[in-house]
Design a protein around this motif. Structure first.
Motif, short mmCIF file in Angstrom:
data_model
loop_
_atom_site.label_atom_id
_atom_site.label_comp_id
_atom_site.label_asym_id
_atom_site.label_seq_id
_atom_site.Cartn_x
_atom_site.Cartn_y
_atom_site.Cartn_z
N ARG A 112 -21.73 -6.35 -28.24
CA ARG A 112 -22.92 -5.61 -28.68
C ARG A 112 -24.21 -6.36 -28.37
N SER A 113 -24.11 -7.47 -27.69
CA SER A 113 -25.31 -8.26 -27.37
C SER A 113 -25.24 -8.67 -25.91
N SER A 114 -26.12 -9.56 -25.53
CA SER A 114 -26.14 -10.06 -24.16
C SER A 114 -25.51 -11.45 -24.06
N PHE A 115 -24.74 -11.85 -25.06
CA PHE A 115 -24.14 -13.18 -25.07
C PHE A 115 -22.77 -13.23 -24.40
N LEU A 116 -22.24 -12.08 -23.97
CA LEU A 116 -20.92 -12.06 -23.36
C LEU A 116 -20.84 -12.95 -22.11
N PRO A 117 -21.84 -12.97 -21.21
CA PRO A 117 -21.74 -13.89 -20.06
C PRO A 117 -21.57 -15.35 -20.48
N MET A 118 -22.26 -15.76 -21.55
CA MET A 118 -22.13 -17.15 -22.00
C MET A 118 -20.73 -17.41 -22.57
N ILE A 119 -20.18 -16.43 -23.29
CA ILE A 119 -18.82 -16.60 -23.82
C ILE A 119 -17.82 -16.73 -22.68
N ILE A 120 -17.97 -15.89 -21.65
CA ILE A 120 -17.06 -15.96 -20.49
C ILE A 120 -17.21 -17.30 -19.79
N TYR A 121 -18.45 -17.78 -19.66
CA TYR A 121 -18.66 -19.09 -19.05
C TYR A 121 -17.95 -20.18 -19.85
#
Length: 209
Positions: A112-121
């Motif tokens: 629900r946010s834009s933090f998914l790329p950081m989690i994947i990283y």
């Protein structure tokens, strides 16, 4: 790390050396791993890494379940079940798998946010690409939104420093052809299953067995 160097190459094995960073399971590109390994002696750092990722798994699952209107006690129980599940405990000797999997609930929260790329990283650099791939499939199927695909590609782009060496190592490996005989050549002998259930079946094991 304490000498401000990434452990990218081991020169004294496999005749010509080995690209350790490309394997990924050292996890040194992860900000969590690198910070803990930099600040603490190795033996203490390993224990602290297990504790840190257990905390990450518990807190992420708890918040995810609370978002779905479960009670506090149900959410706490669910988070403990996830963190101490058979999958997690049986992989104690493969920390990269546990560390990548511990971030799965946070990935669901980040949809629900834009933090998914950081989690994947962080998942990729925690050290296990296969677990991250399974997580990405779960994120996409769970949300079914085009935005999620964009966030996934951004996460993969952030991880390029880990992905490109790993892909190159895969191209050079015996497993690149997906030959079943190559894959099954790494299977453990049946005696390992017996000793897993009955540790003293063949006598007392010596250190290193």
């Amino acid at each position: 790390l304490r000498q401000w160097q990434l452990p990218h190459w081991v020169p004294d094995i496999y005749t010509h050396g080995y690209p350790l960073l490309a394997e990924g399971e050292t996890g040194v590109l992860s900000p969590i791993n690198a910070l803990i390994l930099f600040l603490f002696p190795f033996s203490s750092a390993v224990t602290l890494l297990y504790f840190t990722y257990a905390t990450i798994a518990i807190s992420g699952t708890y918040l995810f379940l609370r978002r779905h209107q479960l009670t506090r006690i149900s959410s706490l129980l669910g988070s403990l079940v996830f963190a101490f599940s058979g999958f997690m405990l049986s992989r104690y000797f493969q920390p990269s798998i546990i560390f990548a999997a511990a971030l799965l609930p946070w990935g669901f929260l980040a949809l629900r946010s834009s933090f998914l790329p950081m989690i994947i990283y962080i998942q990729i650099t925690a050290g296990h690409l296969q677990i991250t791939l399974i997580s990405i499939i779960a994120y996409v199927l769970y949300s079914l939104k085009p935005k999620t695909l964009l966030l996934v590609f951004l996460g993969l782009g952030l991880s390029a420093m880990q992905l490109f060496p790993s892909f190159k190592l895969y191209q050079l490996s015996d497993r690149r052809s997906w030959d079943p005989m190559v894959r099954f050549a790494y299977s453990l002998p049946p005696s390992h299953l017996i000793t897993y259930i009955f540790p003293q079946a063949f006598g007392i094991s010596s250190p290193g067995d």
